[in-house]
Design a protein around this motif. Sequence first.
Motif, PDB file in Angstrom:
ATOM      1  N   ASP A 523       4.777  -3.264  10.857  1.00  0.00           N
ATOM      2  CA  ASP A 523       3.910  -4.373  11.270  1.00  0.00           C
ATOM      3  C   ASP A 523       2.921  -3.925  12.340  1.00  0.00           C
ATOM      4  O   ASP A 523       1.791  -4.402  12.374  1.00  0.00           O
ATOM      5  CB  ASP A 523       4.750  -5.542  11.802  1.00  0.00           C
ATOM      6  N   TYR A 526       0.323  -1.753  10.237  1.00  0.00           N
ATOM      7  CA  TYR A 526      -0.517  -2.541   9.331  1.00  0.00           C
ATOM      8  C   TYR A 526      -0.046  -3.987   9.372  1.00  0.00           C
ATOM      9  O   TYR A 526       1.086  -4.290   8.975  1.00  0.00           O
ATOM     10  CB  TYR A 526      -0.432  -1.998   7.905  1.00  0.00           C
ATOM     11  N   PRO A 527      -0.871  -4.912   9.864  1.00  0.00           N
ATOM     12  CA  PRO A 527      -0.438  -6.297  10.072  1.00  0.00           C
ATOM     13  C   PRO A 527       0.091  -6.949   8.802  1.00  0.00           C
ATOM     14  O   PRO A 527      -0.489  -6.814   7.718  1.00  0.00           O
ATOM     15  CB  PRO A 527      -1.721  -6.989  10.563  1.00  0.00           C
ATOM     16  N   GLY A 528       1.191  -7.676   8.965  1.00  0.00           N
ATOM     17  CA  GLY A 528       1.832  -8.303   7.821  1.00  0.00           C
ATOM     18  C   GLY A 528       0.951  -9.301   7.097  1.00  0.00           C
ATOM     19  O   GLY A 528       1.112  -9.502   5.890  1.00  0.00           O
ATOM     20  N   LYS A 529       0.003  -9.922   7.791  1.00  0.00           N
ATOM     21  CA  LYS A 529      -0.822 -10.956   7.146  1.00  0.00           C
ATOM     22  C   LYS A 529      -1.706 -10.385   6.044  1.00  0.00           C
ATOM     23  O   LYS A 529      -2.214 -11.135   5.201  1.00  0.00           O
ATOM     24  CB  LYS A 529      -1.681 -11.672   8.187  1.00  0.00           C
ATOM     25  N   TYR A 530      -1.898  -9.072   6.031  1.00  0.00           N
ATOM     26  CA  TYR A 530      -2.706  -8.448   4.985  1.00  0.00           C
ATOM     27  C   TYR A 530      -1.856  -7.838   3.868  1.00  0.00           C
ATOM     28  O   TYR A 530      -2.395  -7.425   2.837  1.00  0.00           O
ATOM     29  CB  TYR A 530      -3.578  -7.333   5.575  1.00  0.00           C
ATOM     30  N   THR A 531      -0.537  -7.786   4.080  1.00  0.00           N
ATOM     31  CA  THR A 531       0.323  -7.013   3.180  1.00  0.00           C
ATOM     32  C   THR A 531       0.257  -7.508   1.743  1.00  0.00           C
ATOM     33  O   THR A 531       0.241  -6.707   0.802  1.00  0.00           O
ATOM     34  CB  THR A 531       1.784  -7.058   3.672  1.00  0.00           C
ATOM     35  N   TYR A 532       0.219  -8.800   1.535  1.00  0.00           N
ATOM     36  CA  TYR A 532       0.261  -9.339   0.183  1.00  0.00           C
ATOM     37  C   TYR A 532      -1.104  -9.811  -0.312  1.00  0.00           C
ATOM     38  O   TYR A 532      -1.195 -10.578  -1.270  1.00  0.00           O
ATOM     39  CB  TYR A 532       1.297 -10.460   0.116  1.00  0.00           C
ATOM     40  N   GLN A 533      -2.144  -9.326   0.350  1.00  0.00           N
ATOM     41  CA  GLN A 533      -3.503  -9.531  -0.144  1.00  0.00           C
ATOM     42  C   GLN A 533      -3.913  -8.283  -0.922  1.00  0.00           C
ATOM     43  O   GLN A 533      -4.000  -7.192  -0.376  1.00  0.00           O
ATOM     44  CB  GLN A 533      -4.477  -9.768   1.017  1.00  0.00           C
ATOM     45  N   ASN A 548      -1.910  -4.181  15.679  1.00  0.00           N
ATOM     46  CA  ASN A 548      -0.789  -4.906  16.265  1.00  0.00           C
ATOM     47  C   ASN A 548      -0.052  -4.069  17.301  1.00  0.00           C
ATOM     48  O   ASN A 548       0.649  -4.607  18.156  1.00  0.00           O
ATOM     49  CB  ASN A 548       0.195  -5.340  15.181  1.00  0.00           C
ATOM     50  N   ARG A 575       6.435  -1.647   3.201  1.00  0.00           N
ATOM     51  CA  ARG A 575       5.034  -1.747   2.776  1.00  0.00           C
ATOM     52  C   ARG A 575       4.345  -0.386   2.772  1.00  0.00           C
ATOM     53  O   ARG A 575       4.363   0.348   3.752  1.00  0.00           O
ATOM     54  CB  ARG A 575       4.279  -2.729   3.669  1.00  0.00           C
TER      55      ARG A 575
END
Length: 693
Positions: A523, A526-533, A548, A575
């Motif tokens: 995290d 690489y920020p989690g908010k981008y992981t599933y984009q 982060n 990830r």
Amino acid sequence: MFVIKNRRAFATRGSIKRYLSSTPLLFAGQNLTEKIVQKYAVGLPEGKLVKSGDYVSIKPAHVMSHDNSWPIALKFMGLGASKVKDNRQIVNTLDHDVQNKTEKNLTKYKNIQDFATKQGVDFYPAGRGIGHQIMIEEGYAFPSNLTVASDSHSNTYGGIGSLGTPIVRTDAASIWATGQTWWQIPPIARVELIGKLPKGVTGKDVIVSLCGIFNNDEVLNHAIEFVGDDLESIPIDYRLTIANMTTEWGALSGLFPVDNTVFKWYRDRLEKIGPNHPRINKETVQKLIDSPVIADSDAFYAKTLKIDLSSLSPYVSGPNSVKISNPLAELSKKNMKINKAYLVSCTNSRLSDIKAAADVIKGKKVAPGVEFYVAAASSLVQKDAESIGAWQTLIDAGGIPLPAGCGPCIGLGAGLLEPGEIGISATNRNFKGRMGSKDALAFLASPEIVAASAVMGKIAAPEEVLGEPLKEVKEIVKEVIIHEKPSGADEDSSSSTVEVLEGFPESIEGELILCDADNINTDGIYPGKYTYQDDVPRSKMAEVCMENYDSEFGSKTKPGDIIVSGYNFGTGSSREQAATAILARDMKLVVAGSFGNIFSRNSINNALLTLEIPQLIDMLREKYKSEPKELTRRTGWFLKYDVKKATVFVTSGETGEVVLKQKVGELGTNLQDIIIKGGLEGWVKAELAGTSN
């Protein structure tokens, strides 16, 4: 004091000792781990002996996957593959979510079975048992072979002398398609089990004690080899339990030697299964006995950990951490009431475990208000337990049977912990929230202790069920020895240079950027908010890389820099973007004291190089210890990784004095080819394209 021959003391601090070899001729041989890898390595230069630190391509004897077989199949097909390379290499089992009868799960299970049938892959349906147990029962994991699985508890196979280690899904898809993947041989730790276990102390007590007393990452990302003068007195089921939980201890494998105890186990197994088994038969067992693989006497180990088994008593792990171990006698005094007890999992649900629990609980009843869940490690184990009456004893006492599978150990199915509840389990993990609510407390213990606790309604010892006094708690006798190769030992052992493929750089150079922290997680990288984009452009990945961890990272770094960080870099989730985001900043190499294993695998699989150089991070921390803390610091030190010489040079300034020269593991041509092809998926696609042409 334990005497180490042919070595001289270097430094001593508490129970940690450091030793240098007295001669650079030492360490010419291979340890057991290296010998097994040597057998299964492919594409080695002629005469090359593999050593710890080397990157090698491996063709394992077998690869197992379980409920994740369908995601692996999708990745396999996404690589352009249609037919597996070797259907005798692959094993599919269904074991994790076997209680789930929803249409979605049953569809996934059918997809896996259909794929296995089409490919001619060995398939074991839901209810047959836990994959790791099946791998041992059916002889896929076999002494002195290399068997991998897309599951973290592949270490279990070390209990019968098979080198078992976990892989990620991309690796599994690669093996399905090409028969091989890669491995970096870890540092090898020698764990010496001295003396014999006292009566009433089990294999579970051994590994719970090891996790609790060596709880400062002593074996993190190491391969473990167990040794000891009285090791043959430790039965196979105890060894399997110990090896299984070397995962929780932080190791990548936990290997016991192939000795008379192993030979007897396989002779007994032969009598049970008959002469016509494809993998366990008179020929394979006799070959094992005639040609055992053993470590060389002059093999090198990074460290030795010692524990005196005679100083152990029953231990309990927790709450909610395997790094906390409590003497049972002390925990029992607290009268800690329990709500649930579990005799399940690949750790402690074999026949001897079920029988041991039944012996404790026979003629008794589970305490009011306690739910006691039982599941055999496999349907064969349950059948054997039924035949000797042990299974019925547990049920008559009030045990609640579950199908052979993972179930509550992984937080699936019936019997999960509710908020505020306390559970005691013979499983391997008691992480917060794993077996149910994050607001519950979970403890780990042997089957005997779990059964006794179910009867007493509190964390209790088997002696309490019989009204006998508890075993005396002794001070555990332990020791850690760090072995250091003398200067020049690596150079003396091999004067050859590494071949470098066309298209791969002979050296990688850049300024070291110090990210001074341990346990920087994915995290932070690489920020989690981008992981599933799925549509994040490379430029955006580069922009948010490490934000982060440090919002100033982007402004302080530039392409070609080399990150150097502390220990366990890349811990956390699986990830892959943690690796690809660093590549997006045009950084080709990361150096750390150590790496999280999944990050390390994801890095190579995506063409990011990593090097573990603990001495470098320690030197930089010493250099800046008196200066104000900076999360990201340009050091003015430059690193050159000479691939041909497998050596790192660090200079003060771009052309200044050499402050560190360090030999590193060799990066063979097979691994170079993976990097050239853009990672493992690119390499697999190229291999498949070459085959089709």
